[in-house]
Design an enzyme around this catalytic site. Structure first.
Site, PDB file in Angstrom:
ATOM      1  N   ASP A  50       0.834  -1.198   0.000  1.00  6.95           N
ATOM      2  CA  ASP A  50       0.000   0.000   0.000  1.00  6.95           C
ATOM      3  C   ASP A  50       0.876   1.257   0.000  1.00  6.95           C
ATOM      4  O   ASP A  50       1.678   1.460   0.916  1.00  6.95           O
ATOM      5  CB  ASP A  50      -0.895  -0.014   1.247  1.00  6.95           C
ATOM      6  CG  ASP A  50      -2.063   0.948   1.158  1.00  6.95           C
ATOM      7  OD1 ASP A  50      -1.986   1.907   0.371  1.00  6.95           O
ATOM      8  OD2 ASP A  50      -3.055   0.744   1.864  1.00  6.95           O
ATOM      9  N   ASP A  51       0.721   2.082  -1.035  1.00  4.39           N
ATOM     10  CA  ASP A  51       1.419   3.379  -1.111  1.00  4.39           C
ATOM     11  C   ASP A  51       2.939   3.253  -1.184  1.00  4.39           C
ATOM     12  O   ASP A  51       3.658   4.180  -0.789  1.00  4.39           O
ATOM     13  CB  ASP A  51       1.065   4.248   0.108  1.00  4.39           C
ATOM     14  CG  ASP A  51      -0.317   4.876   0.005  1.00  4.39           C
ATOM     15  OD1 ASP A  51      -1.044   4.554  -0.953  1.00  4.39           O
ATOM     16  OD2 ASP A  51      -0.671   5.671   0.889  1.00  4.39           O
ATOM     17  N   CYS A  90      -5.970   4.294  -3.514  1.00  3.37           N
ATOM     18  CA  CYS A  90      -6.110   2.917  -3.039  1.00  3.37           C
ATOM     19  C   CYS A  90      -7.299   2.141  -3.578  1.00  3.37           C
ATOM     20  O   CYS A  90      -7.145   1.095  -4.210  1.00  3.37           O
ATOM     21  CB  CYS A  90      -6.186   2.917  -1.505  1.00  3.37           C
ATOM     22  SG  CYS A  90      -4.774   3.696  -0.684  1.00  3.37           S
ATOM     23  N   HIS A 144     -11.106  -2.427   1.572  1.00  7.40           N
ATOM     24  CA  HIS A 144     -11.287  -1.094   0.975  1.00  7.40           C
ATOM     25  C   HIS A 144     -12.178  -1.094  -0.264  1.00  7.40           C
ATOM     26  O   HIS A 144     -11.992  -0.284  -1.181  1.00  7.40           O
ATOM     27  CB  HIS A 144      -9.925  -0.464   0.637  1.00  7.40           C
ATOM     28  CG  HIS A 144      -9.899   1.020   0.883  1.00  7.40           C
ATOM     29  ND1 HIS A 144      -9.014   1.872   0.247  1.00  7.40           N
ATOM     30  CD2 HIS A 144     -10.627   1.804   1.694  1.00  7.40           C
ATOM     31  CE1 HIS A 144      -9.211   3.107   0.660  1.00  7.40           C
ATOM     32  NE2 HIS A 144     -10.193   3.093   1.538  1.00  7.40           N
ATOM     33  N   ASP A 280      -0.291  -0.855  -4.725  1.00  4.14           N
ATOM     34  CA  ASP A 280      -1.608  -0.429  -5.211  1.00  4.14           C
ATOM     35  C   ASP A 280      -1.560   0.894  -5.963  1.00  4.14           C
ATOM     36  O   ASP A 280      -2.439   1.186  -6.780  1.00  4.14           O
ATOM     37  CB  ASP A 280      -2.611  -0.359  -4.055  1.00  4.14           C
ATOM     38  CG  ASP A 280      -2.272   0.710  -3.021  1.00  4.14           C
ATOM     39  OD1 ASP A 280      -1.120   1.178  -2.989  1.00  4.14           O
ATOM     40  OD2 ASP A 280      -3.172   1.066  -2.229  1.00  4.14           O
TER      41      ASP A 280
END
Length: 464
Positions: A50-51, A90, A144, A280
């Site tokens: 993530d990120d 995301c 999410h 992502d």
């Protein structure tokens, strides 16, 4: 007649014996059929960061934190230098991963968080595609894609096993965590989740070691909050506090990948497992290693959409290869379905099957365009050319990524015909997509706090 010692067997009896042996072999094969079929189907594992900055892993040139386990995947597999996510934030990127379809098909341009912003029930997830092919499916980590009711939760979207966070840690007013269909306010050990997820993932693998499984390990790392176990913080104590915390977060996520890989090896499953390791979207933190790419998360510049993209299938995919062909997270689903021998989906997919390229049967992918839309922002890549509009007021800019990966030089004036071509391609593609179902003002490039400050100022002015 055949004579063997004192035993005399007629040709007729010999034929009967051969027939009996053949029948016994056939019965044995039929009995073993399900087991042979199960072994023929590879397990599928997705490590979804993530990120994380495009160049964060050491194999991509990252220097901040050691990533030996991600680097091992590269050594035993393929590293894509032009790997993309179809989204620069995301939730939309996860729509693309789970469906193999552009999130813009359903107007899912921005993050979820309230009713009406979930992954539409008309969309079919990777788990739902794989279950009919005989797979047990599990998600560990960040979902999410909607949690406003059980029908939007992972177990209703094809996952047999499900635990993790409904969204980002510490965001929103409701429960942060889930197990099965139950929403939970707390998770023991959180907000440091990478080691928790590694343990849960290993338990899922152990429970399903004798049948094909699909594991989607979706990390909270390296999204905020930048938290890590003390042992990892201690390793980076010479760095400033923020940089050290970010480095520790990366290293602990990499350790979690290593824990899962160790479990696969202990169970002799690595050679029968197709593995993807992808981020992502592009890097979000100031400490993210981007190797000169322009922009970051929240933008369709390369820094927001180009991501770490690794594939490994030891013994099937030749290792230690670097591929420069552009690929996108939309390609994971059709590739996984092809490896699993699953039925061709009835819905139209936007990704392509990468197996021929990964296995070395093909040297290059067929030419194609990749499209990106984040509300008012958009981009299209064709070969080395990219048309990019990264804010509402910006005139679209034409760049050649082979010559200018940092997107600094606008070639619109020098190549008006190429700009016109890419503009037409995007407009034609966009006309087949659904308009954004909700608005996120951050897609105009305004920092969130600045946008909120303006909003508060305007409300104050209205009140006055």
């Amino acid at each position: 007649m055949i004579s063997i010692g004192e035993v005399k067997i007629t040709d007729k009896n010999a034929s009967a014996h051969r027939f009996g042996d053949g029948m016994r072999l056939l019965i044995l094969l039929l009995a073993l059929g399900p087991f042979i079929s199960a072994w023929a189907k590879p397990n599928i594992v997705i490590f979804y960061l993530d990120d994380m900055g495009w160049a964060q892993p050491g194999a991509y040139g990252g220097k901040l934190a050691p990533t030996p386990n991600m680097d091992s995947l590269v050594a035993n597999g393929v590293r894509f230098t032009n790997g993309y996510s179809s989204a620069c934030v995301c939730s939309p990127g996860r729509v693309g991963l789970m469906t193999g379809r552009y999130q813009s098909r359903t107007g899912h341009d921005a993050n979820v968080g309230r009713e009406g912003r979930e992954l539409l029930l008309s969309e079919v997830t990777m788990a739902q595609h794989l279950k009919p092919a005989g797979y047990t499916t599990g998600i560990v980590g960040k979902w999410h894609l909607g949690d406003t009711s059980p029908q939007f939760m992972p177990q209703a979207r094809g996952f047999d096993f499900a635990m993790g966070t409904v969204g980002n840690l510490g965001e929103g007013e409701g429960p942060t965590f889930y197990r099965d269909n139950e929403l939970l306010p707390e998770l023991d050990g959180a907000p440091i989740t990478s080691p928790i997820y590694a343990k849960e993932a290993c338990g899922f693998i152990e429970s399903n070691k004798d049948k094909p499984f699909f594991l989607y390990l979706s990390f909270n790392a390296v999204h905020t909050p930048h938290v890590a176990s003390q042992k990892w913080l201690d390793k980076f104590q010479d760095l400033d506090r923020r940089t050290g915390a970010y480095a520790a977060l990366i290293a602990e996520a990499d350790e979690a990948i290593g824990t899962v890989m160790t479990k696969l090896r202990e169970l002799a499953l690595e050679e029968n497992t197709l593995i993807f390791c992808i981020s992502d979207n592009g890097g979000a933190a100031a400490q993210a290693e981007q190797m000169g790419l322009r922009g970051s998360k929240w933008f369709v510049w390369e820094g927001g959409i180009r991501v770490t993209w690794i594939a490994q299938w030891k013994g099937t995919i030749p290792g230690n290869r670097v591929v420069n062909d552009p690929v996108i997270q939309l390609d994971v689903l059709p590739t996984a379905l092809a490896a699993a021998g699953a039925e061709k989906p009835k819905v139209e997919l936007d990704g392509v099957n990468l197996l021929p390229l990964l296995e070395g049967q093909e040297e290059k992918l067929a030419p194609r365009e990749l499209y990106f839309r984040f509300g008012v922002q958009h981009a299209v890549r064709q070969g080395d050319w990219k048309l990019v509009k990264a804010s509402q007021a910006m005139e679209p800019m034409l760049v050649n990524l082979a010559q200018d990966p940092g997107e600094q030089n606008d070639l619109s004036a020098a190549h008006p015909e190429k700009k016109a071509e890419l503009t037409t391609l995007f407009d034609k593609w966009n006309a087949t997509m659904q308009s954004p179902r909700w608005e996120d003002k951050r897609w105009n490039g305004e920092p969130r706090r600045q946008g909120e400050k303006k909003k508060r100022k305007n409300k104050k002015a209205d009140a006055e």
